[in-house]
Write a protein that holds these residues in place. Sequence first.
Motif, PDB file in Angstrom:
ATOM      1  N   ILE B 110       0.743  -1.339  -0.094  1.00 14.64           N
ATOM      2  CA  ILE B 110       0.008  -0.021   0.231  1.00 14.64           C
ATOM      3  C   ILE B 110       0.797   1.070   0.046  1.00 14.64           C
ATOM      4  N   GLN B 111       1.914   1.168   0.717  1.00 17.26           N
ATOM      5  CA  GLN B 111       2.600   2.418   0.888  1.00 17.26           C
ATOM      6  C   GLN B 111       3.573   2.711  -0.500  1.00 17.26           C
ATOM      7  N   ASN B 112       4.093   1.428  -1.032  1.00 14.63           N
ATOM      8  CA  ASN B 112       4.945   2.123  -2.079  1.00 14.63           C
ATOM      9  C   ASN B 112       3.853   2.360  -3.435  1.00 14.63           C
ATOM     10  N   LYS B 113       2.582   1.990  -3.407  1.00 13.63           N
ATOM     11  CA  LYS B 113       1.753   2.237  -4.401  1.00 13.63           C
ATOM     12  C   LYS B 113       1.148   4.082  -4.233  1.00 13.63           C
ATOM     13  N   LEU B 114       1.532   4.374  -2.756  1.00 16.25           N
ATOM     14  CA  LEU B 114       1.232   5.763  -2.729  1.00 16.25           C
ATOM     15  C   LEU B 114       2.412   6.693  -2.883  1.00 16.25           C
ATOM     16  N   GLY B 115       3.772   5.925  -3.299  1.00 11.89           N
ATOM     17  CA  GLY B 115       4.806   6.767  -3.284  1.00 11.89           C
ATOM     18  C   GLY B 115       5.704   7.012  -1.894  1.00 11.89           C
ATOM     19  N   ILE B 116       5.467   5.894  -0.817  1.00 12.42           N
ATOM     20  CA  ILE B 116       6.209   6.192  -0.047  1.00 12.42           C
ATOM     21  C   ILE B 116       7.375   5.084   0.083  1.00 12.42           C
ATOM     22  N   PRO B 117       8.553   5.609   0.176  1.00 15.05           N
ATOM     23  CA  PRO B 117       9.802   4.709  -0.059  1.00 15.05           C
ATOM     24  C   PRO B 117      10.174   3.672   1.159  1.00 15.05           C
ATOM     25  N   SER B 118       9.203   2.965   1.487  1.00 12.41           N
ATOM     26  CA  SER B 118       9.484   2.061   2.253  1.00 12.41           C
ATOM     27  C   SER B 118       9.747   0.557   1.796  1.00 12.41           C
ATOM     28  N   LYS B 119      10.646  -0.564   2.725  1.00  8.56           N
ATOM     29  CA  LYS B 119      10.681  -1.564   2.116  1.00  8.56           C
ATOM     30  C   LYS B 119      11.047  -2.478   3.010  1.00  8.56           C
ATOM     31  N   ILE B 120      10.779  -3.818   2.724  1.00  7.16           N
ATOM     32  CA  ILE B 120      11.026  -4.984   3.551  1.00  7.16           C
ATOM     33  C   ILE B 120      12.416  -5.415   3.887  1.00  7.16           C
ATOM     34  N   LEU B 121      13.087  -5.675   4.869  1.00 10.39           N
ATOM     35  CA  LEU B 121      14.321  -5.999   5.384  1.00 10.39           C
ATOM     36  C   LEU B 121      14.217  -7.354   5.771  1.00 10.39           C
ATOM     37  N   THR B 122      15.481  -7.942   5.458  1.00  8.06           N
ATOM     38  CA  THR B 122      15.818  -9.253   6.082  1.00  8.06           C
ATOM     39  C   THR B 122      16.427  -9.028   7.453  1.00  8.06           C
ATOM     40  N   LEU B 123      16.746  -9.851   8.443  1.00  5.81           N
ATOM     41  CA  LEU B 123      17.206  -9.485   9.754  1.00  5.81           C
ATOM     42  C   LEU B 123      18.465  -8.979   9.525  1.00  5.81           C
ATOM     43  N   ASP B 124      19.300  -9.633   8.359  1.00  6.27           N
ATOM     44  CA  ASP B 124      20.764  -9.133   8.439  1.00  6.27           C
ATOM     45  C   ASP B 124      20.699  -7.570   7.982  1.00  6.27           C
ATOM     46  N   GLU B 125      19.989  -7.319   7.307  1.00  7.13           N
ATOM     47  CA  GLU B 125      19.675  -5.976   6.612  1.00  7.13           C
ATOM     48  C   GLU B 125      19.201  -5.110   7.769  1.00  7.13           C
ATOM     49  N   ALA B 126      18.460  -5.576   8.706  1.00  3.63           N
ATOM     50  CA  ALA B 126      17.932  -4.760   9.716  1.00  3.63           C
ATOM     51  C   ALA B 126      19.058  -4.673  10.726  1.00  3.63           C
ATOM     52  N   LYS B 127      19.984  -5.531  10.846  1.00  5.34           N
ATOM     53  CA  LYS B 127      21.330  -5.318  11.773  1.00  5.34           C
ATOM     54  C   LYS B 127      22.151  -4.301  11.306  1.00  5.34           C
ATOM     55  N   GLU B 128      22.211  -3.969   9.813  1.00  2.38           N
ATOM     56  CA  GLU B 128      23.066  -3.236   9.419  1.00  2.38           C
ATOM     57  C   GLU B 128      22.867  -1.709  10.039  1.00  2.38           C
ATOM     58  N   ILE B 129      21.434  -1.610  10.144  1.00 12.14           N
ATOM     59  CA  ILE B 129      20.955  -0.503  10.494  1.00 12.14           C
ATOM     60  C   ILE B 129      21.035  -0.115  12.139  1.00 12.14           C
ATOM     61  N   VAL B 130      20.746  -1.126  12.692  1.00 12.73           N
ATOM     62  CA  VAL B 130      20.796  -1.056  14.185  1.00 12.73           C
ATOM     63  C   VAL B 130      21.612  -2.493  14.652  1.00 12.73           C
ATOM     64  N   PRO B 131      22.978  -2.346  14.496  1.00 14.11           N
ATOM     65  CA  PRO B 131      23.791  -3.558  14.956  1.00 14.11           C
ATOM     66  C   PRO B 131      23.264  -4.378  16.159  1.00 14.11           C
TER      67      PRO B 131
END
Lengths: 101, 382
Positions: B110-131
């Motif tokens: 829904i968000q992407n359809k409305l132009g919101i730049p959100s995305k699904i992350l894997t747990l590893d990707e999440a850890k890159e943002i908050v180690p």
Amino acid sequence: MRIDKHPILDFKRGKKIKFTFNGQEIEGYEGESIAAALHASGVKVLGESILKHRPRGFYCAIGNCSSCLMVVDGMPNVKTCITELKEGMVVETQKGKGKIV
Amino acid sequence: MISSAEIVIIGGGISGCSTAYNLAKKGVKNIAVIEKSYITSGSTGRCGAGVRMQWGTEMNCKLAKKSIEFYENANDVLEYDGDVEFKQEGYLLIASTDKEMDQFHENVKIQNKLGIPSKILTLDEAKEIVPYLNTDILTGASYCGKDGFLNPFLTTDAFYRAAKRLGVEFYTYTQVLDIKVENGRVKSVITNKGEISTNIVVNAAGGYSKVISDMVNSELPVYSERHQILVTEPVEAMQAPMVMSFSLNLYCQQTPHGSFMMGRGDNREPRDLRITSSWEFLEQMAKTITEVLPPIGKLRLIRQWAGLYNMTPDKQPIYGKVNEVEGFYLAVGFSGHGFMFGPLTGVIISEMILEEEPTIDASMLNINRFKEGNLILEPSVV
Ligand SMILES: Cc1cc2nc3c(=O)[nH]c(=O)nc-3n(C[C@H](O)[C@H](O)[C@H](O)COP(=O)(O)OP(=O)(O)OC[C@H]3O[C@@H](n4cnc5c(N)ncnc54)[C@H](O)[C@@H]3O)c2cc1C
Ligand code: FES
């Protein structure tokens, strides 16, 4: 300087122990606070203010004012005026707000 | 105190100040804002002040997107001398069940359809943002780097000052005691400091919205509920985004000052107007946070406070007129996310009052949706 005689308090001095301050070995006594041992050894500047980096030292001595925050065994923001000195402690001047990761 | 006004707005939080600003900007003269305490003394000054576009309903996504676009330029648009301290470093939403991840996938679509730049992350990707995130208890995450948070006091102050420059009169420490209705129309507002005759009243009273609607005998299907926050001692910057979980019931951010601010809900809360602090909250919050973000457990607690969520049955706000009285408008029921909608609340209510073409068609958020059963439940709230 250490107080030996006090009108109402009794100081029972513990045994001599060693710790380090910014890598330099210092002696203190078991039962004293870290800040007391540093003060008695002539270390008056315990830290610095965050914005203007002015020197900060022993102030309230009862754990209320955060003037004596130091890094102790890797942990920042330790109130050295109310933390008991332990053999082999690694005490360091804290720069900034401290890092926990 | 003035004896008559074009429009009287009840409540000096983000909703009232933004509404006053927008009306004045459109040229309405003689607007009065009545606040029983000081500006931002209500939920606005007690909130987490997070702003996110990662919502589950289209309406909430749209309101949040437009509001965040406003916040990106708030200092300039409101010609603010200070800085509203918009820290736009994202929201990391973490899931702890597969079902919750399914919801995230749906939301992001829904968000992407409305132009919101959100995305699904894997747990590893999440850890890159908050180690230091404890991913052992998680199933996945979603992330939007354009989400963030602001200083709620300074943000409201910016609206307040802009409105004042445009001639809006603010009466603080002035309590609305009653509203007079004559022939089905709003007639005047009675305060403890005098009476102001007016044809239009805006209920922007936050947790007290029902108390105000009761004054004109208009039924309001909302209740208020205490929510608490705690704040720690400051440390050097270590966490960029707000970390939030619906299933684990928490949100946690590091403020620009370095302190961590965090909160959670409690579904056993009584439905009343209390804003006392409890030790149970501290205990539960500390347990949760040390499990999810372990290093934060090393920090000392500095203080805690509480504020009110004004809850509606579908957890979306109520905007617009009521059926019982003419000239009475609602900007209420924000269900714990009215700070982030603040800029749009003012736009929407001013357009409704002035009968202008809407920037966003929010007519579905009218009060009749509850009677008609047109509820679209927002799934993603703490
Ligand atoms: C703990 C907590 C965390 C939150 N976190 C977030 C978040 O991260 N993001 C987000 O977007 N939202 C969040 N919220 C929700 C947000 O705070 C509210 O939705 C928003 O502030 C509502 O603003 P308002 O102006 O409508 O109400 P308020 O800010 O409550 O303003 C209403 C004002 O009306 C005044 N008033 C009431 N009765 C009278 C009277 N009789 N006479 C005169 N004045 C009166 C009150 O004093 C008050 O100042 C949170 C809320 C809480 C409690
Ligand atoms: S000197 Fe005040 S807290 Fe230590």
